[in-house]
Design a protein around this motif. Sequence first.
Motif, mmCIF file in Angstrom:
data_model
loop_
_atom_site.group_PDB
_atom_site.id
_atom_site.type_symbol
_atom_site.label_atom_id
_atom_site.label_comp_id
_atom_site.label_asym_id
_atom_site.label_seq_id
_atom_site.Cartn_x
_atom_site.Cartn_y
_atom_site.Cartn_z
ATOM 1 N N ALA A 136 0.696 -1.396 0.034
ATOM 2 C CA ALA A 136 -0.050 -0.052 -0.057
ATOM 3 C C ALA A 136 0.697 1.221 0.238
ATOM 4 N N LYS A 137 2.090 1.435 0.516
ATOM 5 C CA LYS A 137 2.742 2.472 0.935
ATOM 6 C C LYS A 137 4.186 2.235 0.560
ATOM 7 N N PRO A 138 4.806 3.158 -0.245
ATOM 8 C CA PRO A 138 6.220 3.041 -0.561
ATOM 9 C C PRO A 138 7.129 3.142 0.723
ATOM 10 N N GLU A 139 6.850 3.766 1.753
ATOM 11 C CA GLU A 139 7.498 3.586 2.952
ATOM 12 C C GLU A 139 7.682 2.637 3.677
ATOM 13 N N ILE A 140 7.131 1.443 3.300
ATOM 14 C CA ILE A 140 6.941 0.133 3.998
ATOM 15 C C ILE A 140 8.239 -0.421 3.999
ATOM 16 N N PRO A 141 9.384 -0.357 3.220
ATOM 17 C CA PRO A 141 10.595 -1.079 3.357
ATOM 18 C C PRO A 141 11.159 -0.417 4.583
#
Length: 85
Positions: A44-49
């Motif tokens: 859902a979000k690119p900040e996950i990693p």
Amino acid sequence: MNPDQETNDAPAPARRPTILRRLLSHHELATLLLLLHAPIDASAKPEIPQLHEAGLIETISSDAGASHIRLTPEGNAVLRGLGVK
């Protein structure tokens, strides 16, 4: 070698990065706030990693096989530190 010194041939354990090593972006904070209320889809979000690497979130699998992301105790502590919880 000084007899008072201990030798340790074992490698040092890998240290997990902590949030104190860097500041969170406003997008990362917003993602943590979203996760406070409900798990979200893993993509859902690119900040996950970055949040996963910092140990603030974890991936869980449902019985249906779908992956979701939720806060870890460390992620909850960050939000408490901000006065959110």
